[in-house]
Design an enzyme around this catalytic site. Structure first.
Site, short mmCIF file in Angstrom:
data_model
loop_
_atom_site.label_atom_id
_atom_site.label_comp_id
_atom_site.label_asym_id
_atom_site.label_seq_id
_atom_site.Cartn_x
_atom_site.Cartn_y
_atom_site.Cartn_z
N VAL A 61 1.20 -5.33 -2.84
CA VAL A 61 2.42 -4.52 -2.82
C VAL A 61 3.49 -5.28 -3.57
O VAL A 61 3.65 -6.49 -3.38
CB VAL A 61 2.87 -4.24 -1.36
CG1 VAL A 61 4.25 -3.61 -1.34
CG2 VAL A 61 1.86 -3.34 -0.67
N GLY A 62 4.20 -4.59 -4.43
CA GLY A 62 5.25 -5.25 -5.21
C GLY A 62 6.61 -5.12 -4.56
O GLY A 62 6.74 -4.94 -3.34
N GLY B 193 9.76 -5.01 -13.48
CA GLY B 193 9.15 -6.26 -13.91
C GLY B 193 8.19 -6.77 -12.85
O GLY B 193 7.87 -6.05 -11.91
N GLY C 74 6.95 -7.88 -9.76
CA GLY C 74 7.62 -7.73 -8.48
C GLY C 74 7.62 -8.98 -7.61
O GLY C 74 8.50 -9.14 -6.75
N THR D 9 8.47 0.44 -13.79
CA THR D 9 8.91 1.16 -12.60
C THR D 9 10.08 2.02 -13.00
O THR D 9 10.88 1.59 -13.84
CB THR D 9 9.42 0.14 -11.54
OG1 THR D 9 8.31 -0.64 -11.11
CG2 THR D 9 10.05 0.81 -10.35
N1 ASP Z 1 8.06 -4.05 -10.19
C1 ASP Z 1 6.79 -3.40 -10.28
C2 ASP Z 1 5.81 -4.11 -9.37
O1 ASP Z 1 5.80 -5.32 -9.35
C3 ASP Z 1 6.23 -3.31 -11.67
C4 ASP Z 1 7.24 -3.16 -12.79
O2 ASP Z 1 8.30 -2.63 -12.58
O3 ASP Z 1 6.96 -3.57 -13.93
O4 ASP Z 1 5.02 -3.46 -8.75
#
Ligand code: ASP
Length: 333
Positions: free
Chosen positions: A217-218, A240, A242, A188
């Site tokens: 949805v994250g 990471g 979410g 992200t």
């Molecule tokens: N945080 C994002 C999600 O879970 C993915 C990421 O940042 O790696 O959608």
């Protein structure tokens, strides 16, 4: 005046001063700063910095930086080139927040390549904070955004390859740039900016976890999970898996830890420890990363696993890319 009254009066003055955004009092162009997650944060910061340098607001800066990440690169995890969900649909999540509490977000948005700008429209043109799915798309079209197919040939190929096993497996990013074929399947851009006027803003935009369940949805579009900004304290953003940020209201937690007096790096570390404490076994195989900046422009980060990098841009250094400390030295624990 008695000593006690003098003490009370000076405590109140100190409390009043503490509640003011201190950076604003001593602001100037030299104070402006922008930080963001991952290596693509470097060029994204440059786009944001151009806005700050020309006297633009922190809000305009983070929107410009996030827009760069959404379409200025072809990245499997953010914007136009994002990998699809398990049914082949590219769905985007984004949020934007001003330090005065104004915020807007979209989740599971399809066919629109600048979700961050739709999120800003939600903030500025509606009484709501979050629009999702078909409603978010309908709103974007009504606001004049042009629909386009977001599934690139590369994403299509990766999805068809994934269909052979259909195994959902988030990849930790350690040394991802050195990996043959770059296995990265989630990331992200989270960006925080401090304007010359001492005001702050943040933006967070992603295509989420590759091959997620349809409708998943994250944290990124959830205010307080993927992003939180408060002019009186500072801001935090996350990248990471979410689900861990959602479980811990993570970005809000980091900002509240800073409010309690912790430096940004320390606040991020304590929040990461909370993630570990809640799910010790899962934390060994998932990546979670926090990035924070306080109202003085102090920056800090912490991650579960090695490999999280963040970009810093201010008047002294334009293209700095720093490695975050982490709990685990390796992703192969
Ligand atoms: N945080 C994002 C999600 O879970 C993915 C990421 O940042 O790696 O959608």
């Amino acid at each position: 005046m008695t000593n006690r009254r003098r003490f009370l009066q000076s405590s109140l003055l100190m409390a009043a001063a503490a509640s003011l955004p201190k950076a604003r009092a001593a602001s100037g162009p030299a104070r402006a700063k922008v930080v963001s997650t991952w290596d693509f944060g470097v060029p994204a910061n440059r786009a944001a910095w151009a806005v700050l340098e020309s006297g633009g607001s922190a809000l305009d800066a983070v929107e410009a930086g996030a827009r760069w990440a959404e379409t200025g690169q072809c990245n499997a995890t953010v914007g136009r080139c994002g990998y699809p969900d398990r049914d082949g649909y590219v769905t985007l999540d984004a949020s934007i927040m001003r330090g005065d509490g104004g915020c807007g977000a979209v989740a599971a948005l399809e066919d629109i390549d600048h979700p961050i700008s739709v999120a800003r429209k939600v903030m500025e043109q509606t009484p709501h904070v979050l629009l999702v799915g078909a409603g978010a798309r309908q709103f974007a079209l009504a606001q004049g955004f042009t629909p386009r197919s977001l599934r690139t040939p590369e994403a299509e190929k990766a999805w068809r390859e994934w269909l052979k096993t259909s195994a959902y497996k988030p990849e930790i990013n350690i040394e991802r740039r050195a990996l043959p074929g770059n296995k990265e399947n989630h990331d992200t851009i989270g960006m925080l900016a401090l304007g010359a006027d001492g005001r702050m803003a943040g933006a967070c935009t992603t295509s989420g976890m590759a091959f997620k369940l349809r409708g998943r949805v994250g944290d990124s579009p959830i205010i307080g999970a993927g992003l939180y900004v408060d002019d009186a304290v500072g801001g935090a953003t996350a990248s990471g898996v979410g689900e861990e940020m959602l479980r811990n209201a993570a970005s809000f937690l980091v900002v509240e830890l800073m409010r309690q007096g912790h430096a940004p790096a320390e606040a991020c570390r304590i929040a990461i420890e909370r993630v570990v404490a809640k799910r010790p076994e899962a934390s060994k195989t998932l990546q979670v990363c926090f990035l924070a900046m306080n109202l003085h422009g102090e920056v800090g980060a912490f991650a579960l696993h090695r490999g999280f990098v963040y970009a810093v841009c201010d008047a002294d250094r334009q293209d700095a890319l720093l490695e975050s400390p982490s709990v685990y030295a390796s992703s192969q624990t």
